[in-house]
Design a protein around this motif. Structure first.
Motif, PDB file in Angstrom:
ATOM      1  N   ARG A  94       0.866  -0.777   0.348  1.00  0.00           N
ATOM      2  CA  ARG A  94      -0.202   0.156   0.063  1.00  0.00           C
ATOM      3  C   ARG A  94       1.263   1.240  -0.022  1.00  0.00           C
ATOM      4  N   ILE A  95       0.506   2.465  -0.553  1.00  0.00           N
ATOM      5  CA  ILE A  95       1.241   3.257  -1.109  1.00  0.00           C
ATOM      6  C   ILE A  95       0.891   4.527  -0.491  1.00  0.00           C
ATOM      7  N   LEU A  96       1.177   5.366   0.135  1.00  0.00           N
ATOM      8  CA  LEU A  96       0.704   6.302   1.499  1.00  0.00           C
ATOM      9  C   LEU A  96       1.716   7.641   0.760  1.00  0.00           C
ATOM     10  N   ARG A  97       0.773   8.662   0.252  1.00  0.00           N
ATOM     11  CA  ARG A  97       1.453   9.654  -0.373  1.00  0.00           C
ATOM     12  C   ARG A  97       1.092  10.755   0.284  1.00  0.00           C
ATOM     13  N   ILE A  98       2.180  11.673   0.564  1.00  0.00           N
ATOM     14  CA  ILE A  98       2.425  12.736   2.209  1.00  0.00           C
ATOM     15  C   ILE A  98       3.290  13.978   1.357  1.00  0.00           C
ATOM     16  N   THR A  99       2.372  15.483   1.485  1.00  0.00           N
ATOM     17  CA  THR A  99       3.242  15.972   1.157  1.00  0.00           C
ATOM     18  C   THR A  99       4.443  16.801   2.108  1.00  0.00           C
ATOM     19  N   ASN A 100       5.188  17.108   1.671  1.00  0.00           N
ATOM     20  CA  ASN A 100       6.440  17.866   2.788  1.00  0.00           C
ATOM     21  C   ASN A 100       5.696  19.138   3.522  1.00  0.00           C
ATOM     22  N   ALA A 101       4.495  19.922   3.251  1.00  0.00           N
ATOM     23  CA  ALA A 101       4.424  20.598   3.533  1.00  0.00           C
ATOM     24  C   ALA A 101       3.650  20.016   4.863  1.00  0.00           C
ATOM     25  N   GLU A 102       2.426  18.852   4.797  1.00  0.00           N
ATOM     26  CA  GLU A 102       1.784  18.478   5.662  1.00  0.00           C
ATOM     27  C   GLU A 102       2.670  17.786   6.685  1.00  0.00           C
ATOM     28  N   LEU A 104       5.960  19.231   7.568  1.00  0.00           N
ATOM     29  CA  LEU A 104       6.237  20.263   8.220  1.00  0.00           C
ATOM     30  C   LEU A 104       5.647  21.130   8.672  1.00  0.00           C
ATOM     31  N   ASP A 105       4.108  21.279   8.290  1.00  0.00           N
ATOM     32  CA  ASP A 105       3.019  22.219   8.744  1.00  0.00           C
ATOM     33  C   ASP A 105       2.135  21.841   9.883  1.00  0.00           C
ATOM     34  N   ASN A 106       1.577  19.805  10.009  1.00  0.00           N
ATOM     35  CA  ASN A 106       0.672  18.968  10.808  1.00  0.00           C
ATOM     36  C   ASN A 106       1.485  18.242  11.002  1.00  0.00           C
ATOM     37  N   MET A 107       2.407  17.900  11.809  1.00  0.00           N
ATOM     38  CA  MET A 107       2.917  16.397  12.116  1.00  0.00           C
ATOM     39  C   MET A 107       1.561  15.515  12.987  1.00  0.00           C
ATOM     40  N   PRO A 108       0.784  15.842  13.856  1.00  0.00           N
ATOM     41  CA  PRO A 108      -0.139  15.017  14.896  1.00  0.00           C
ATOM     42  C   PRO A 108      -1.424  14.279  13.718  1.00  0.00           C
ATOM     43  N   VAL A 109      -1.435  15.508  12.436  1.00  0.00           N
ATOM     44  CA  VAL A 109      -2.411  14.739  11.260  1.00  0.00           C
ATOM     45  C   VAL A 109      -1.294  13.740  10.306  1.00  0.00           C
ATOM     46  N   VAL A 110      -0.681  13.900  10.727  1.00  0.00           N
ATOM     47  CA  VAL A 110       0.128  12.926   9.074  1.00  0.00           C
ATOM     48  C   VAL A 110      -0.081  11.435   9.956  1.00  0.00           C
ATOM     49  N   LEU A 111       0.471  11.928  11.774  1.00  0.00           N
ATOM     50  CA  LEU A 111       0.381  10.543  12.212  1.00  0.00           C
ATOM     51  C   LEU A 111      -0.246   9.253  12.677  1.00  0.00           C
ATOM     52  N   ASN A 112      -1.211  10.435  12.503  1.00  0.00           N
ATOM     53  CA  ASN A 112      -2.711   9.921  12.538  1.00  0.00           C
ATOM     54  C   ASN A 112      -3.042   9.009  11.228  1.00  0.00           C
ATOM     55  N   ARG A 113      -2.707   9.653  10.321  1.00  0.00           N
ATOM     56  CA  ARG A 113      -3.203   8.866   8.319  1.00  0.00           C
ATOM     57  C   ARG A 113      -1.854   7.852   8.982  1.00  0.00           C
ATOM     58  N   ILE A 114      -0.992   7.835   9.091  1.00  0.00           N
ATOM     59  CA  ILE A 114       0.020   6.752   8.644  1.00  0.00           C
ATOM     60  C   ILE A 114      -0.214   5.769   9.985  1.00  0.00           C
TER      61      ILE A 114
END
Length: 119
Positions: A94-102, A104-114
């Motif tokens: 499975r591939i999860l693409r996350i922008t650099n801006a996401e 750098l700007d919102n790590m808690p949301v990124v970690l929840n997606r992961i």
């Protein structure tokens, strides 16, 4: 021509700020106790019988999850990325693409997606 191992080492040494930040969050089984590798080669046998290597930014073998930190360069290599994702999906990843801006700007949301992709 550098070996694939040397290329991976070089990529790890030239990580972007977003990759560095995400690695700090993922390393040492920090996210749901899953082990992540960074710049880890995945080998695929081509139809011509040659080995092709794809090097995802982050890879969790246990969850069969590839995470890509996408910067501006990915705007210009969309076709390559789409083909690469298709090949990796055919391997059951499975591939999860996350922008650099996401990242750098919102790590808690990124970690929840992961976490959603891990659980």
């Amino acid at each position: 021509m550098p070996s694939i191992i040397n290329l991976c080492r070089e990529l790890r040494q030239k990580e972007t700020p977003a990759e560095k930040a995400l690695w700090q969050a993922l390393r040492n089984r920090n996210v749901l106790k899953h082990k992540f590798l960074r710049q880890h080669p995945i080998c695929v046998l081509s139809v011509q019988g040659r080995n092709l290597y794809y090097i995802p930014d982050f890879y969790c073998h246990e969850a069969k999850l590839v995470i890509e930190a996408d910067g501006p360069i990915h705007l210009y290599k969309k076709e390559y990325d789409d083909n690469r994702d298709e090949v990796l999906r055919a391997l059951g990843l499975r591939i999860l693409r996350i922008t650099n801006a996401e990242i750098l700007d919102n790590m808690p949301v990124v970690l929840n997606r992961i976490k959603a992709h891990l659980g």
